[in-house]
Scaffold this motif. Structure first.
Motif, short mmCIF file in Angstrom:
data_model
loop_
_atom_site.label_atom_id
_atom_site.label_comp_id
_atom_site.label_asym_id
_atom_site.label_seq_id
_atom_site.Cartn_x
_atom_site.Cartn_y
_atom_site.Cartn_z
N LEU A 49 0.82 -1.21 0.00
CA LEU A 49 0.00 0.00 0.00
C LEU A 49 0.86 1.26 0.00
O LEU A 49 0.50 2.26 -0.63
CB LEU A 49 -0.93 -0.01 1.21
N LEU A 50 1.99 1.22 0.70
CA LEU A 50 2.88 2.38 0.72
C LEU A 50 3.47 2.66 -0.66
O LEU A 50 3.80 3.80 -0.98
CB LEU A 50 3.99 2.18 1.74
N GLU A 51 3.63 1.62 -1.47
CA GLU A 51 4.12 1.82 -2.83
C GLU A 51 3.05 2.39 -3.75
O GLU A 51 3.35 3.11 -4.70
CB GLU A 51 4.61 0.48 -3.42
N GLU A 52 1.78 2.10 -3.44
CA GLU A 52 0.69 2.45 -4.34
C GLU A 52 -0.01 3.76 -3.98
O GLU A 52 -0.59 4.41 -4.86
CB GLU A 52 -0.36 1.33 -4.35
N LEU A 53 0.00 4.14 -2.70
CA LEU A 53 -0.83 5.24 -2.23
C LEU A 53 -0.01 6.25 -1.42
O LEU A 53 1.10 5.94 -0.98
CB LEU A 53 -1.97 4.71 -1.34
N ARG A 54 -0.58 7.46 -1.25
CA ARG A 54 -0.01 8.41 -0.30
C ARG A 54 -0.01 7.76 1.08
O ARG A 54 -0.88 6.95 1.40
CB ARG A 54 -0.83 9.69 -0.26
N PRO A 55 0.97 8.12 1.93
CA PRO A 55 1.08 7.44 3.24
C PRO A 55 -0.20 7.43 4.05
O PRO A 55 -0.56 6.39 4.63
CB PRO A 55 2.20 8.22 3.94
N VAL A 56 -0.93 8.55 4.11
CA VAL A 56 -2.14 8.57 4.94
C VAL A 56 -3.22 7.69 4.35
O VAL A 56 -3.99 7.05 5.09
CB VAL A 56 -2.65 10.01 5.15
N GLU A 57 -3.30 7.60 3.02
CA GLU A 57 -4.27 6.71 2.39
C GLU A 57 -3.87 5.26 2.58
O GLU A 57 -4.73 4.38 2.75
CB GLU A 57 -4.41 7.05 0.91
N ALA A 58 -2.56 4.98 2.54
CA ALA A 58 -2.09 3.62 2.80
C ALA A 58 -2.45 3.20 4.22
O ALA A 58 -2.90 2.07 4.46
CB ALA A 58 -0.58 3.55 2.60
N LEU A 59 -2.28 4.12 5.17
CA LEU A 59 -2.64 3.85 6.56
C LEU A 59 -4.13 3.56 6.68
O LEU A 59 -4.55 2.60 7.34
CB LEU A 59 -2.25 5.04 7.44
N LYS A 60 -4.94 4.37 6.03
CA LYS A 60 -6.40 4.18 6.08
C LYS A 60 -6.81 2.83 5.51
O LYS A 60 -7.60 2.09 6.13
CB LYS A 60 -7.09 5.31 5.32
N GLN A 61 -6.29 2.49 4.34
CA GLN A 61 -6.69 1.24 3.70
C GLN A 61 -6.20 0.04 4.50
O GLN A 61 -6.90 -0.97 4.60
CB GLN A 61 -6.17 1.19 2.26
N TRP A 62 -5.01 0.14 5.09
CA TRP A 62 -4.51 -0.98 5.89
C TRP A 62 -5.37 -1.17 7.13
O TRP A 62 -5.66 -2.30 7.52
CB TRP A 62 -3.06 -0.74 6.28
N MET A 63 -5.78 -0.07 7.76
CA MET A 63 -6.64 -0.18 8.94
C MET A 63 -7.98 -0.80 8.58
O MET A 63 -8.57 -1.55 9.37
CB MET A 63 -6.81 1.18 9.60
N ARG A 64 -8.47 -0.55 7.38
CA ARG A 64 -9.71 -1.20 6.93
C ARG A 64 -9.49 -2.70 6.75
O ARG A 64 -10.36 -3.51 7.10
CB ARG A 64 -10.20 -0.57 5.62
N LEU A 65 -8.34 -3.07 6.22
CA LEU A 65 -8.02 -4.49 6.10
C LEU A 65 -7.90 -5.13 7.48
O LEU A 65 -8.29 -6.29 7.67
CB LEU A 65 -6.71 -4.68 5.32
N PHE A 66 -7.39 -4.37 8.44
CA PHE A 66 -7.30 -4.86 9.81
C PHE A 66 -8.68 -5.18 10.37
O PHE A 66 -8.84 -6.15 11.13
CB PHE A 66 -6.59 -3.83 10.69
N VAL A 67 -9.67 -4.40 10.00
CA VAL A 67 -11.05 -4.66 10.45
C VAL A 67 -11.50 -6.03 9.96
O VAL A 67 -12.10 -6.81 10.72
CB VAL A 67 -12.01 -3.55 9.96
N ASP A 68 -11.23 -6.34 8.70
CA ASP A 68 -11.63 -7.63 8.16
C ASP A 68 -10.84 -8.77 8.80
O ASP A 68 -11.37 -9.86 9.05
CB ASP A 68 -11.47 -7.65 6.64
N TYR A 69 -9.56 -8.53 9.05
CA TYR A 69 -8.76 -9.53 9.78
C TYR A 69 -9.35 -9.77 11.16
O TYR A 69 -9.43 -10.92 11.62
CB TYR A 69 -7.31 -9.04 9.88
#
Length: 207
Positions: A84-104
């Motif tokens: 995600l850090l390669e694909e998105l701005r850092p704050v957007e990468a953080l947001k998307q990863w936290m959403r994945l954490f919800v599913d985990y």
């Protein structure tokens, strides 16, 4: 048959077996989320378009499948942070990863109690989870702070604890949407702060 032909013939079954294994894990994760840890193994195999014998060749018991679904979800979450850090701005990468954490978290919520009931413990199931989650959220938060996109005056793992707490409701779908809203609120609040950020607390800890 040439040596190259023999090598290709050997590789193809392994590749097919790995595809079947991953498809079984993906289908099982969805079915466990929908129907609980007692979901039909025969239906999992059917939806994955393999025979029940193929499922048992990969996962000899229900607890083996439960454990591997959990570990696979955890591995995917860990791999997502640098991607995600390669694909998105850092704050957007953080947001998307936290959403994945919800599913985990939803996967963990279903599997951990069932695994404990079947085996009497979860220590082997959770081995390494705290370090992986802590290292991932620390990396993402650190990049977002360094980019000037957020200010952070609490441990990054506290963000996960806040989101994890929101998911612990009776209605899984409602909990997921509430957790997504919590993520937006947390990140919006950190974006709007004007004070200097405190040093990040980088001690890994499982939420």
């Amino acid at each position: 048959m040439s040596d190259d032909g023999n090598a290709k013939a050997r590789r193809k079954p392994r590749a097919d077996a790995e595809r079947n294994r991953r498809r079984l894990l993906d289908v099982a994760r969805v079915m466990f989320a929908e129907n609980g840890a007692d979901a039909s193994l025969e239906e999992i195999a059917r939806r994955a378009e393999v025979g029940i014998g193929t499922l048992y060749r990969h996962f000899a018991t229900r607890e083996a499948l439960l454990a591997e679904v959990y570990r696979h979800a955890l591995e995917q979450l860990g791999a997502a942070a640098p991607r995600l850090l390669e694909e998105l701005r850092p704050v957007e990468a953080l947001k998307q990863w936290m959403r994945l954490f919800v599913d985990y978290s939803a996967t963990k919520r279903v599997i951990a109690p069932a695994f404990q009931a079947l085996t009497g413990g979860t220590s082997t199931l959770h081995a390494g989870a705290g370090d992986l989650l802590g290292n991932s959220i620390n990396l993402l938060a650190e990049r977002a702070v360094a980019a000037g996109e957020i200010h952070l005056d609490l441990a990054p793992t506290d963000l996960l604890r806040a989101v994890f707490a929101v998911t612990q409701v009776d209605d899984a779908a409602a909990g997921r949407e509430a957790a997504f809203r919590m993520i937006d609120i947390l990140l919006d609040g950190m974006k709007s702060r004007t004070q200097e950020p405190a040093a990040l607390a980088l001690t890994p800890s499982e939420p």
